[in-house]
Design a protein around this motif. Sequence first.
Motif, PDB file in Angstrom:
ATOM      1  N   ARG A  40      -0.287 -18.160  70.975  1.00 18.73           N
ATOM      2  CA  ARG A  40      -1.014 -18.494  69.742  1.00 18.73           C
ATOM      3  C   ARG A  40      -2.471 -18.811  70.065  1.00 18.73           C
ATOM      4  NH1 ARG A  40       2.459 -19.411  65.015  1.00 18.73           N
ATOM      5  NH2 ARG A  40       4.484 -18.694  65.756  1.00 18.73           N
ATOM      6  N   VAL A  41      -3.342 -18.506  69.124  1.00 20.26           N
ATOM      7  CA  VAL A  41      -4.706 -19.029  69.162  1.00 20.26           C
ATOM      8  C   VAL A  41      -4.634 -20.458  68.647  1.00 20.26           C
ATOM      9  CG1 VAL A  41      -7.016 -18.849  68.171  1.00 20.26           C
ATOM     10  CG2 VAL A  41      -5.808 -16.779  68.896  1.00 20.26           C
ATOM     11  N   THR A  42      -5.039 -21.404  69.461  1.00 15.40           N
ATOM     12  CA  THR A  42      -4.909 -22.811  69.066  1.00 15.40           C
ATOM     13  C   THR A  42      -6.202 -23.407  68.535  1.00 15.40           C
ATOM     14  OG1 THR A  42      -5.350 -23.494  71.352  1.00 15.40           O
ATOM     15  CG2 THR A  42      -3.044 -23.199  70.715  1.00 15.40           C
ATOM     16  N   GLU A  43      -7.340 -22.747  68.831  1.00 18.46           N
ATOM     17  CA  GLU A  43      -8.623 -23.287  68.356  1.00 18.46           C
ATOM     18  C   GLU A  43      -9.663 -22.179  68.359  1.00 18.46           C
ATOM     19  OE1 GLU A  43     -11.440 -27.195  69.202  1.00 18.46           O
ATOM     20  OE2 GLU A  43     -10.163 -26.415  70.787  1.00 18.46           O
ATOM     21  N   ILE A  44     -10.498 -22.154  67.337  1.00 14.50           N
ATOM     22  CA  ILE A  44     -11.602 -21.211  67.249  1.00 14.50           C
ATOM     23  C   ILE A  44     -12.861 -22.008  66.920  1.00 14.50           C
ATOM     24  CG2 ILE A  44     -12.548 -19.179  66.101  1.00 14.50           C
ATOM     25  CD1 ILE A  44      -9.714 -18.369  65.363  1.00 14.50           C
ATOM     26  N   GLN A  45     -13.825 -21.975  67.833  1.00 12.25           N
ATOM     27  CA  GLN A  45     -15.069 -22.709  67.638  1.00 12.25           C
ATOM     28  C   GLN A  45     -16.206 -21.725  67.400  1.00 12.25           C
ATOM     29  OE1 GLN A  45     -14.487 -24.886  71.503  1.00 12.25           O
ATOM     30  NE2 GLN A  45     -15.363 -26.560  70.309  1.00 12.25           N
ATOM     31  N   GLN A  46     -17.005 -21.996  66.408  1.00 18.69           N
ATOM     32  CA  GLN A  46     -18.184 -21.188  66.144  1.00 18.69           C
ATOM     33  C   GLN A  46     -19.377 -21.845  66.831  1.00 18.69           C
ATOM     34  OE1 GLN A  46     -17.363 -21.179  61.693  1.00 18.69           O
ATOM     35  NE2 GLN A  46     -17.933 -19.022  61.967  1.00 18.69           N
ATOM     36  N   ILE A  53     -12.643 -19.085  71.790  1.00 19.93           N
ATOM     37  CA  ILE A  53     -11.241 -19.073  71.382  1.00 19.93           C
ATOM     38  C   ILE A  53     -10.398 -19.732  72.466  1.00 19.93           C
ATOM     39  CG2 ILE A  53      -9.269 -17.612  70.829  1.00 19.93           C
ATOM     40  CD1 ILE A  53     -11.208 -15.588  69.666  1.00 19.93           C
ATOM     41  N   THR A  54      -9.610 -20.712  72.071  1.00 12.23           N
ATOM     42  CA  THR A  54      -8.665 -21.364  72.974  1.00 12.23           C
ATOM     43  C   THR A  54      -7.267 -20.854  72.647  1.00 12.23           C
ATOM     44  OG1 THR A  54     -10.048 -23.355  73.018  1.00 12.23           O
ATOM     45  CG2 THR A  54      -7.793 -23.572  73.820  1.00 12.23           C
ATOM     46  N   LEU A  55      -6.506 -20.537  73.673  1.00 13.04           N
ATOM     47  CA  LEU A  55      -5.186 -19.965  73.448  1.00 13.04           C
ATOM     48  C   LEU A  55      -4.137 -20.720  74.243  1.00 13.04           C
ATOM     49  CD1 LEU A  55      -4.347 -18.076  76.167  1.00 13.04           C
ATOM     50  CD2 LEU A  55      -6.283 -16.782  75.285  1.00 13.04           C
ATOM     51  N   ALA A 110      13.698 -15.558  72.019  1.00 18.21           N
ATOM     52  CA  ALA A 110      12.613 -16.489  71.703  1.00 18.21           C
ATOM     53  C   ALA A 110      12.230 -16.391  70.233  1.00 18.21           C
ATOM     54  CB  ALA A 110      11.393 -16.201  72.576  1.00 18.21           C
ATOM     55  N   ARG A 111      11.797 -17.514  69.667  1.00 17.87           N
ATOM     56  CA  ARG A 111      11.478 -17.584  68.244  1.00 17.87           C
ATOM     57  C   ARG A 111       9.974 -17.552  67.973  1.00 17.87           C
ATOM     58  NH1 ARG A 111      14.242 -22.946  66.465  1.00 17.87           N
ATOM     59  NH2 ARG A 111      13.260 -22.345  64.484  1.00 17.87           N
ATOM     60  N   LEU A 112       9.161 -17.426  69.010  1.00 21.27           N
ATOM     61  CA  LEU A 112       7.701 -17.389  68.865  1.00 21.27           C
ATOM     62  C   LEU A 112       7.202 -18.588  68.053  1.00 21.27           C
ATOM     63  CD1 LEU A 112       8.451 -14.330  69.518  1.00 21.27           C
ATOM     64  CD2 LEU A 112       6.227 -13.799  68.549  1.00 21.27           C
ATOM     65  N   LEU A 113       7.570 -19.771  68.497  1.00 20.01           N
ATOM     66  CA  LEU A 113       7.189 -20.991  67.809  1.00 20.01           C
ATOM     67  C   LEU A 113       5.702 -21.300  68.048  1.00 20.01           C
ATOM     68  CD1 LEU A 113      10.268 -23.204  68.722  1.00 20.01           C
ATOM     69  CD2 LEU A 113       9.815 -22.061  66.544  1.00 20.01           C
ATOM     70  N   PRO A 114       5.090 -22.075  67.144  1.00 23.01           N
ATOM     71  CA  PRO A 114       3.697 -22.500  67.376  1.00 23.01           C
ATOM     72  C   PRO A 114       3.579 -23.247  68.697  1.00 23.01           C
ATOM     73  CG  PRO A 114       4.372 -22.973  65.132  1.00 23.01           C
ATOM     74  CD  PRO A 114       5.612 -22.550  65.851  1.00 23.01           C
ATOM     75  N   GLN A 115       2.461 -23.050  69.393  1.00 19.89           N
ATOM     76  CA  GLN A 115       2.231 -23.687  70.678  1.00 19.89           C
ATOM     77  C   GLN A 115       1.238 -24.840  70.521  1.00 19.89           C
ATOM     78  OE1 GLN A 115       3.999 -22.663  73.492  1.00 19.89           O
ATOM     79  NE2 GLN A 115       5.024 -21.534  71.849  1.00 19.89           N
ATOM     80  N   PRO A 116       1.461 -25.931  71.241  1.00 21.76           N
ATOM     81  CA  PRO A 116       0.518 -27.055  71.149  1.00 21.76           C
ATOM     82  C   PRO A 116      -0.823 -26.683  71.748  1.00 21.76           C
ATOM     83  CG  PRO A 116       2.095 -27.417  72.919  1.00 21.76           C
ATOM     84  CD  PRO A 116       2.567 -26.196  72.179  1.00 21.76           C
ATOM     85  N   ARG A 117      -1.873 -27.286  71.218  1.00 16.97           N
ATOM     86  CA  ARG A 117      -3.215 -27.039  71.758  1.00 16.97           C
ATOM     87  C   ARG A 117      -3.318 -27.632  73.162  1.00 16.97           C
ATOM     88  NH1 ARG A 117      -8.004 -29.727  72.211  1.00 16.97           N
ATOM     89  NH2 ARG A 117      -7.255 -31.582  71.133  1.00 16.97           N
ATOM     90  N   PRO A 118      -3.802 -26.861  74.124  1.00 14.83           N
ATOM     91  CA  PRO A 118      -3.965 -27.415  75.481  1.00 14.83           C
ATOM     92  C   PRO A 118      -4.932 -28.593  75.459  1.00 14.83           C
ATOM     93  CG  PRO A 118      -4.237 -25.015  75.470  1.00 14.83           C
ATOM     94  CD  PRO A 118      -4.226 -25.458  74.036  1.00 14.83           C
ATOM     95  N   PRO A 119      -4.715 -29.575  76.341  1.00 19.63           N
ATOM     96  CA  PRO A 119      -5.669 -30.689  76.405  1.00 19.63           C
ATOM     97  C   PRO A 119      -7.055 -30.179  76.783  1.00 19.63           C
ATOM     98  CG  PRO A 119      -4.150 -30.732  78.272  1.00 19.63           C
ATOM     99  CD  PRO A 119      -3.635 -29.708  77.323  1.00 19.63           C
ATOM    100  N   LYS A 120      -8.059 -30.659  76.078  1.00 18.78           N
ATOM    101  CA  LYS A 120      -9.436 -30.229  76.322  1.00 18.78           C
ATOM    102  C   LYS A 120     -10.151 -31.304  77.142  1.00 18.78           C
ATOM    103  CE  LYS A 120     -11.640 -28.188  73.066  1.00 18.78           C
ATOM    104  NZ  LYS A 120     -12.405 -27.872  71.833  1.00 18.78           N
ATOM    105  N   VAL A 121     -10.699 -30.898  78.274  1.00 16.51           N
ATOM    106  CA  VAL A 121     -11.306 -31.840  79.211  1.00 16.51           C
ATOM    107  C   VAL A 121     -12.717 -31.371  79.544  1.00 16.51           C
ATOM    108  CG1 VAL A 121     -11.181 -32.793  81.537  1.00 16.51           C
ATOM    109  CG2 VAL A 121      -9.098 -32.523  80.190  1.00 16.51           C
ATOM    110  N   PHE A 122     -13.689 -32.248  79.358  1.00 16.55           N
ATOM    111  CA  PHE A 122     -15.081 -31.953  79.719  1.00 16.55           C
ATOM    112  C   PHE A 122     -15.369 -32.540  81.091  1.00 16.55           C
ATOM    113  CE2 PHE A 122     -19.680 -33.283  79.393  1.00 16.55           C
ATOM    114  CZ  PHE A 122     -20.189 -32.006  79.631  1.00 16.55           C
ATOM    115  N   VAL A 123     -16.005 -31.756  81.949  1.00 11.90           N
ATOM    116  CA  VAL A 123     -16.327 -32.197  83.304  1.00 11.90           C
ATOM    117  C   VAL A 123     -17.808 -32.550  83.357  1.00 11.90           C
ATOM    118  CG1 VAL A 123     -16.262 -31.644  85.753  1.00 11.90           C
ATOM    119  CG2 VAL A 123     -14.541 -30.666  84.219  1.00 11.90           C
TER     120      VAL A 123
END
Length: 274
Positions: A40-46, A53-55, A110-123
């Motif tokens: 799944r695409v979990t986030e789209i930032q403009q 795109i985060t997947l 598999a049921r192709l369930l929604p996936q959780p957004r990966p943790p976002k970490v700034f370095v």
Amino acid sequence: MPAIRETYQTLSPDTLQYLRQIPALFAYEEFRRQPARVGRVTEIQQLQNALRITLAIDPHIPPIPHDVLTTIYGNLDINTRNLEHCRTHWALKDVDLPTVLAEHNLSGNARLLPQPRPPKVFVSYSWDSPEHRQWVAHLAATLRSNGIDAILDQWHVRGGEDLAAFMDRSLREADRVLVICTEGYYQRAVARQGGVGYEHTMVTGELMRDVGSNKFIPIVRQSGYQTQVPPELSGRLRYDLAPGPNYAAQLETLIRDLHNVPTPIPPLGLNPYL
């Protein structure tokens, strides 16, 4: 299709929400000959001049071998005549992906369930030396290979982009912030110099608003008394990633922490004297 193009050419909040709800196929360009994945695409930032795109990959769907993928291009509405399979892009297709996968025995049960957004970490780090920048990039790459969406200026800042805006957005949107503490970082943070000083001013402000926050994690490379951590972070639990026998264990604990997976606690037994 014109109808799809008209509906989704402007990425409104409703459109973005819908795109996050549908299964997606992630494939490499043809010449890479790498297997495709489903998720799944979990986030789209403009951003200023692009989309980010985060997947998240669905672990229940096995990789689709390249040779198999090429046989179902037509079913997936992948147009080979305009070299769609050979260029980097994203597209919305009028295709029922779960049905196509099931018909070709590619999804199992598999049921192709929604996936959780990966943790976002700034370095956050200072440009002490080329070697240090390489070390930071290696750490961030290791985090990404372990399912953590690590944000690093070396990868995410383009020429001409506003660095202050990047730092502000990254700090604000991150779930956690890794502060790579070196002597150079410490000196710039305390003196409020350059990009490190700007970032640390925002870090200090957020800590003042929420003293109990665990968002900012000190990371040190040198063990012992020479380690310098900015005063605002000196009393917080740090991870020691200095070379040595403890590196692997510290890195594993950090990754568990970022995924919010606590270390298992042994069960409490009975009082042996009762």
